[in-house]
Scaffold this active site. Structure first.
Site, PDB file in Angstrom:
ATOM      1  N   ARG A   1       1.925  -7.615  12.760  1.00 54.94           N
ATOM      2  CA  ARG A   1       2.513  -8.835  13.325  1.00 54.94           C
ATOM      3  C   ARG A   1       1.698 -10.086  12.996  1.00 54.94           C
ATOM      4  O   ARG A   1       2.192 -11.197  13.183  1.00 54.94           O
ATOM      5  CB  ARG A   1       2.715  -8.680  14.835  1.00 54.94           C
ATOM      6  CG  ARG A   1       3.795  -7.646  15.157  1.00 54.94           C
ATOM      7  CD  ARG A   1       4.187  -7.611  16.622  1.00 54.94           C
ATOM      8  NE  ARG A   1       5.386  -6.827  16.834  1.00 54.94           N
ATOM      9  CZ  ARG A   1       5.413  -5.563  17.291  1.00 54.94           C
ATOM     10  NH1 ARG A   1       4.288  -4.943  17.594  1.00 54.94           N
ATOM     11  NH2 ARG A   1       6.557  -4.928  17.454  1.00 54.94           N
TER      12      ARG A   1
ATOM     13  N   MET B   1       4.850   2.356  11.273  1.00 56.29           N
ATOM     14  CA  MET B   1       6.129   1.658  11.141  1.00 56.29           C
ATOM     15  C   MET B   1       6.148   0.859   9.834  1.00 56.29           C
ATOM     16  O   MET B   1       6.937  -0.073   9.680  1.00 56.29           O
ATOM     17  CB  MET B   1       6.373   0.743  12.337  1.00 56.29           C
ATOM     18  CG  MET B   1       6.395   1.548  13.648  1.00 56.29           C
ATOM     19  SD  MET B   1       7.358   0.793  14.958  1.00 56.29           S
ATOM     20  CE  MET B   1       6.503  -0.764  15.139  1.00 56.29           C
TER      21      MET B   1
ATOM     22  N   ASP C   1      -4.086  -0.127  19.426  1.00 57.81           N
ATOM     23  CA  ASP C   1      -3.008   0.160  20.382  1.00 57.81           C
ATOM     24  C   ASP C   1      -3.550   1.178  21.387  1.00 57.81           C
ATOM     25  O   ASP C   1      -3.184   2.344  21.390  1.00 57.81           O
ATOM     26  CB  ASP C   1      -1.777   0.683  19.648  1.00 57.81           C
ATOM     27  CG  ASP C   1      -1.230  -0.353  18.674  1.00 57.81           C
ATOM     28  OD1 ASP C   1      -1.199  -1.544  19.030  1.00 57.81           O
ATOM     29  OD2 ASP C   1      -0.866   0.017  17.551  1.00 57.81           O
TER      30      ASP C   1
ATOM     31  N   HIS D   1      -4.068   0.418   8.784  1.00 54.80           N
ATOM     32  CA  HIS D   1      -3.358   1.674   8.484  1.00 54.80           C
ATOM     33  C   HIS D   1      -4.093   2.474   7.414  1.00 54.80           C
ATOM     34  O   HIS D   1      -4.206   3.702   7.491  1.00 54.80           O
ATOM     35  CB  HIS D   1      -1.957   1.379   7.938  1.00 54.80           C
ATOM     36  CG  HIS D   1      -1.019   0.730   8.898  1.00 54.80           C
ATOM     37  ND1 HIS D   1      -0.564  -0.555   8.733  1.00 54.80           N
ATOM     38  CD2 HIS D   1      -0.427   1.201  10.027  1.00 54.80           C
ATOM     39  CE1 HIS D   1       0.273  -0.862   9.709  1.00 54.80           C
ATOM     40  NE2 HIS D   1       0.373   0.179  10.510  1.00 54.80           N
TER      41      HIS D   1
HETATM   42  O1  PAF Z   1       1.775   2.345  16.193  1.00 52.03           O
HETATM   43  C1  PAF Z   1       2.853   2.439  15.589  1.00 52.03           C
HETATM   44  O2  PAF Z   1       2.995   2.023  14.449  1.00 52.03           O
HETATM   45  C2  PAF Z   1       4.033   3.088  16.277  1.00 52.03           C
HETATM   46  O3  PAF Z   1       4.037   2.803  17.626  1.00 52.03           O
HETATM   47  C3  PAF Z   1       4.124   4.614  16.021  1.00 52.03           C
HETATM   48  C4  PAF Z   1       2.916   5.334  16.577  1.00 52.03           C
HETATM   49  C5  PAF Z   1       4.256   4.860  14.545  1.00 52.03           C
HETATM   50  C6  PAF Z   1       5.367   5.183  16.720  1.00 52.03           C
HETATM   51  O4  PAF Z   1       6.530   4.598  16.255  1.00 52.03           O
END
Ligand code: PAF
Length: 288
Positions: free
Chosen positions: A190, A32, A153, A39
């Site tokens: 966040r 996102m 997550d 990331h």
């Molecule tokens: O983890 C995230 O950033 C989001 O939940 C994802 C996997 C890109 C789906 O929108």
């Protein structure tokens, strides 16, 4: 030179077809945006495994529950594209909402059962349906060989794996370990919401989880005791409020009473107004 940034499904399909024609394997990192080192570690892993690496940057409205931070979620495409370029990403897909959900769109993808019984699911109704619905669309657009998800997550990772298995989607979901700040706080977009005081207080989450892990390593096997110990540590931090601390089977996410197989100890905690999640996996004879 940075990666190519495209906004349409058609362009993604063209670029991916070209890469396939060159015999390249395709890796996808769905995000996102608001990219941080966590990331980037997914992208580095994709870069190591795959010959063509794409990421998506899409703040998916469907996975935000009313009252959550959809409108103020951090968005900075130029900075994100630059960061992605630094780790060798080939393509950035940054669609508008209508590209993913055109007018008339009416299909949802929803995993059911124990995976969505507890943890974040009851607190964020519709969230995982939003995640699987967008991931199904992204997986169909990219037709990647592998897609990379962070273990932070944890429930999202298990739910997505289940969708891929059940719908026989021809890609592999690769789980990448959580990246942490030096003081243990799990990296998250966040974290940017936290004031300096809250940022310090937020370290209580991982401290609580690893204290419970220490008790597990000393032989504690009763789920309620491990949960109570982590909960008490977080409760002692005045700026933090526990939403849940749960111990569940690491694969099915079913509630357990005694630790006999690998389990996940997961927490969601409000620090000030910011909701943060984290988890550790406990298994016999292996560091979590
Ligand atoms: O983890 C995230 O950033 C989001 O939940 C994802 C996997 C890109 C789906 O929108």
């Amino acid at each position: 030179v940075g990666p190519e940034v495209v906004k349409t499904e058609r362009e993604v399909r063209e670029r991916v077809a070209q890469a396939r024609a060159e015999g390249k394997s395709i890796g996808l990192v769905p995000t996102m945006g608001a990219l941080h080192e966590g990331h980037l570690s997914l992208m580095r892993r994709a870069r190591a495994d795959c010959e063509y690496v794409a990421i998506s940057i899409f703040v998916n409205p469907m996975q935000f529950v009313a009252g959550e931070d959809f409108a103020r979620y951090p968005r900075d495409l130029a900075a994100d594209a630059r960061r992605a370029g630094e780790v060798g990403v080939d393509l950035v897909f940054a669609p508008e909402v209508e590209e993913i959900y055109p007018p008339g769109d009416s299909t949802f993808v929803e995993v059911t059962g124990t995976l969505v019984e507890g943890m974040c699911a009851p607190h964020r109704p519709g969230h995982f349906r939003g995640v699987t619905t967008v991931c199904a669309r992204l997986f169909n657009i990219f037709m990647a060989d592998r897609a990379y998800f962070g273990e932070k997550d944890y429930q999202q990772l298990q739910v997505t794996k289940q969708m891929v298995r059940d719908l026989k989607m021809p890609l592999e979901i690769v789980a990448v370990p959580t990246l942490r700040e030096l003081d243990g706080l799990a990296m998250s977009s966040r974290n940017a919401y936290l004031s300096p005081g809250e940022r310090t207080a937020a370290t209580v989450i991982y401290r609580a989880l690893i204290e419970a892990r220490r008790q597990f390593e000393r032989g504690e096997r009763v789920a309620a005791d491990l949960v109570a110990s982590a909960t008490a540590i977080i409760a002692a931090e005045p700026t933090a409020r526990v939403q849940y601390v749960e111990l569940r089977d690491a694969e099915t996410l079913a509630l357990i009473e005694r630790v006999e197989a690998p389990v996940v100890l997961a927490a969601a905690v409000f620090v000030g107004k910011t909701r943060l999640i984290d988890n550790v996996v406990l298994r016999e004879g292996a560091p979590g």
